[in-house]
Write a protein that holds these residues in place. Structure first.
Motif, PDB file in Angstrom:
ATOM      1  N   UNK A  95      18.343   4.708  -8.695  1.00 17.92           N
ATOM      2  CA  UNK A  95      18.805   5.491  -7.557  1.00 17.92           C
ATOM      3  C   UNK A  95      17.970   5.344  -6.310  1.00 17.92           C
ATOM      4  N   UNK A  96      16.889   4.621  -6.398  1.00 16.56           N
ATOM      5  CA  UNK A  96      16.003   4.437  -5.256  1.00 16.56           C
ATOM      6  C   UNK A  96      16.425   3.204  -4.462  1.00 16.56           C
ATOM      7  N   UNK A  97      16.251   3.241  -3.128  1.00 17.76           N
ATOM      8  CA  UNK A  97      16.578   2.038  -2.344  1.00 17.76           C
ATOM      9  C   UNK A  97      15.658   0.863  -2.667  1.00 17.76           C
ATOM     10  N   UNK A  98      14.496   1.146  -3.278  1.00 16.32           N
ATOM     11  CA  UNK A  98      13.577   0.070  -3.651  1.00 16.32           C
ATOM     12  C   UNK A  98      13.674  -0.254  -5.144  1.00 16.32           C
ATOM     13  N   UNK A  99      14.844   0.023  -5.754  1.00 15.40           N
ATOM     14  CA  UNK A  99      15.014  -0.231  -7.185  1.00 15.40           C
ATOM     15  C   UNK A  99      14.810  -1.711  -7.523  1.00 15.40           C
ATOM     16  N   UNK A 100      14.998  -2.586  -6.530  1.00 20.30           N
ATOM     17  CA  UNK A 100      14.804  -4.024  -6.738  1.00 20.30           C
ATOM     18  C   UNK A 100      13.363  -4.342  -7.139  1.00 20.30           C
ATOM     19  N   UNK A 101      12.438  -3.433  -6.874  1.00 17.91           N
ATOM     20  CA  UNK A 101      11.026  -3.685  -7.154  1.00 17.91           C
ATOM     21  C   UNK A 101      10.667  -3.445  -8.610  1.00 17.91           C
ATOM     22  N   UNK A 102      11.587  -2.941  -9.423  1.00 20.75           N
ATOM     23  CA  UNK A 102      11.259  -2.528 -10.790  1.00 20.75           C
ATOM     24  C   UNK A 102      10.618  -3.658 -11.604  1.00 20.75           C
ATOM     25  N   UNK A 103      11.204  -4.842 -11.547  1.00 22.75           N
ATOM     26  CA  UNK A 103      10.688  -5.915 -12.389  1.00 22.75           C
ATOM     27  C   UNK A 103       9.245  -6.292 -12.034  1.00 22.75           C
ATOM     28  N   UNK A 104       8.837  -6.062 -10.793  1.00 22.47           N
ATOM     29  CA  UNK A 104       7.476  -6.429 -10.408  1.00 22.47           C
ATOM     30  C   UNK A 104       6.436  -5.679 -11.218  1.00 22.47           C
TER      31      UNK A 104
ATOM     32  N   UNK B   9       0.855  -1.181   0.000  1.00 22.99           N
ATOM     33  CA  UNK B   9       0.000   0.000   0.000  1.00 22.99           C
ATOM     34  C   UNK B   9       0.893   1.235   0.000  1.00 22.99           C
ATOM     35  N   UNK B  10       0.805   2.036  -1.064  1.00 15.15           N
ATOM     36  CA  UNK B  10       1.681   3.198  -1.199  1.00 15.15           C
ATOM     37  C   UNK B  10       0.890   4.399  -1.707  1.00 15.15           C
ATOM     38  N   UNK B  11       1.451   5.560  -1.464  1.00  8.81           N
ATOM     39  CA  UNK B  11       0.829   6.777  -1.962  1.00  8.81           C
ATOM     40  C   UNK B  11       1.126   6.924  -3.451  1.00  8.81           C
ATOM     41  N   UNK B  12       0.363   7.791  -4.096  1.00  6.81           N
ATOM     42  CA  UNK B  12       0.580   8.051  -5.514  1.00  6.81           C
ATOM     43  C   UNK B  12       1.990   8.573  -5.759  1.00  6.81           C
ATOM     44  N   UNK B  13       2.470   9.457  -4.890  1.00  7.46           N
ATOM     45  CA  UNK B  13       3.824   9.999  -5.040  1.00  7.46           C
ATOM     46  C   UNK B  13       4.867   8.905  -4.928  1.00  7.46           C
ATOM     47  N   UNK B  14       4.666   7.972  -4.007  1.00  4.66           N
ATOM     48  CA  UNK B  14       5.611   6.858  -3.856  1.00  4.66           C
ATOM     49  C   UNK B  14       5.555   5.925  -5.056  1.00  4.66           C
ATOM     50  N   UNK B  15       4.361   5.722  -5.579  1.00  4.04           N
ATOM     51  CA  UNK B  15       4.210   4.848  -6.739  1.00  4.04           C
ATOM     52  C   UNK B  15       4.968   5.389  -7.947  1.00  4.04           C
ATOM     53  N   UNK B  16       4.987   6.694  -8.098  1.00  5.39           N
ATOM     54  CA  UNK B  16       5.687   7.298  -9.242  1.00  5.39           C
ATOM     55  C   UNK B  16       7.174   6.955  -9.236  1.00  5.39           C
ATOM     56  N   UNK B  17       7.780   6.862  -8.069  1.00  6.43           N
ATOM     57  CA  UNK B  17       9.231   6.672  -7.993  1.00  6.43           C
ATOM     58  C   UNK B  17       9.651   5.253  -7.615  1.00  6.43           C
TER      59      UNK B  17
END
Length: 264
Positions: A98-107, A85-93
């Motif tokens: 460069x993000x610490x959650x870059x591992x989530x990209x493939x999802x 569950x994330x905010x719209x602003x968090x979803x954009x990035x």
């Protein structure tokens, strides 16, 4: 609406099946004005991958974290449903460079939009995550290529100097870098290992050397023993592909050290 014989856990209605649970939750979320988007990911969006153990991975996007009590369900986990569950602003990035959650990209690469209250904005943000931008891909190849050469060079030095165990370890660590390079060369996000064969078979990388039945045995051999000959054979193919795509400067910066990667 409640599912018969369901169980309520952390405000989530668990039905008799994952489908029941997803249906009940998405219906509830759709009635919440604070929810602006629902995005489905995970094995359920990879044809042929779900098993009897598969749950549903659902991203719930809120206008902001104060917009809905559903925010309290972030990282809810069950055998039927996993939530982010994330905010719209968090979803954009989320998942971006460069993000610490870059591992989530493939999802997000094959994710499906189940709800978009923003006139297509959720889908547009998702589309930006599915593939690497041109400049992003170029920078990614340069960075991962340098890391791959560095790790392979370290491995082959260890073999040369009589430290095969350490050479094997470095060879194993070079594998993720090699895969990053191969996918970034095609502006693609490197898949999670679970989906590597799935990606190679359904969307080939355009060179027979990178077909699943040829590349995956090479990967397994490197992980199994790190043999220098196997490393050099893989490097030959990656060097050729990288130079053809205009990344020779990264390779040339290694000077004569590259000879160790080419010859025993």
């Amino acid at each position: 609406m409640p599912v018969p014989q369901g169980e309520i856990t952390m405000h989530i209605v668990l039905g008799n099946t994952p489908d029941d649970t997803l249906s009940a939750f998405t219906a509830r979320a759709a009635e919440d004005p604070g929810v602006v988007g629902l995005v489905l990911s995970g094995s359920r969006v990879h044809e042929g991958m779900p098993t009897v153990h598969s749950d549903y991975d659902l991203h719930v996007i809120l206008r902001d974290r104060q917009a809905s009590e559903i925010a309290e369900l972030d990282w809810f986990r069950s055998a039927h449903l996993d939530l982010v569950v994330i905010s719209l602003a968090e979803f954009r990035t989320r998942g971006m460079p460069g993000r610490p959650d870059h591992f989530a990209r493939y999802s997000y690469v094959h994710a499906e939009v189940l709800l978009d209250r923003l006139d297509g904005a959720i889908a547009q943000i998702l589309d930006e995550k599915r593939r690497l931008g041109a400049e992003e891909a170029r920078a990614a190849v340069d960075g991962w290529l340098d890391a791959y050469v560095n790790q392979t060079y370290r491995s082959l030095k260890s073999y040369r100097d009589g430290h095969p165990a350490m050479g094997h370890l470095d060879a194993a660590e070079s594998v993720p870098y090699a895969l990053e390079v191969l996918f970034a060369l095609h502006r693609r996000v490197r898949p999670y290992n679970k989906y590597l064969r799935w990606e190679l078979e359904r969307s080939p990388l355009g060179d027979r050397r990178w077909e699943a039945d040829r590349l995956l045995p090479v990967v397994r051999r490197l992980l199994a023993d790190g043999a220098p000959d196997t490393q050099r054979a893989l490097f030959t193919g990656i060097e050729e592909a990288a130079r053809k795509a205009g990344h020779g400067e990264v390779l040339d910066s290694w000077g004569t050290d590259l000879e160790l990667l080419r010859h025993s």
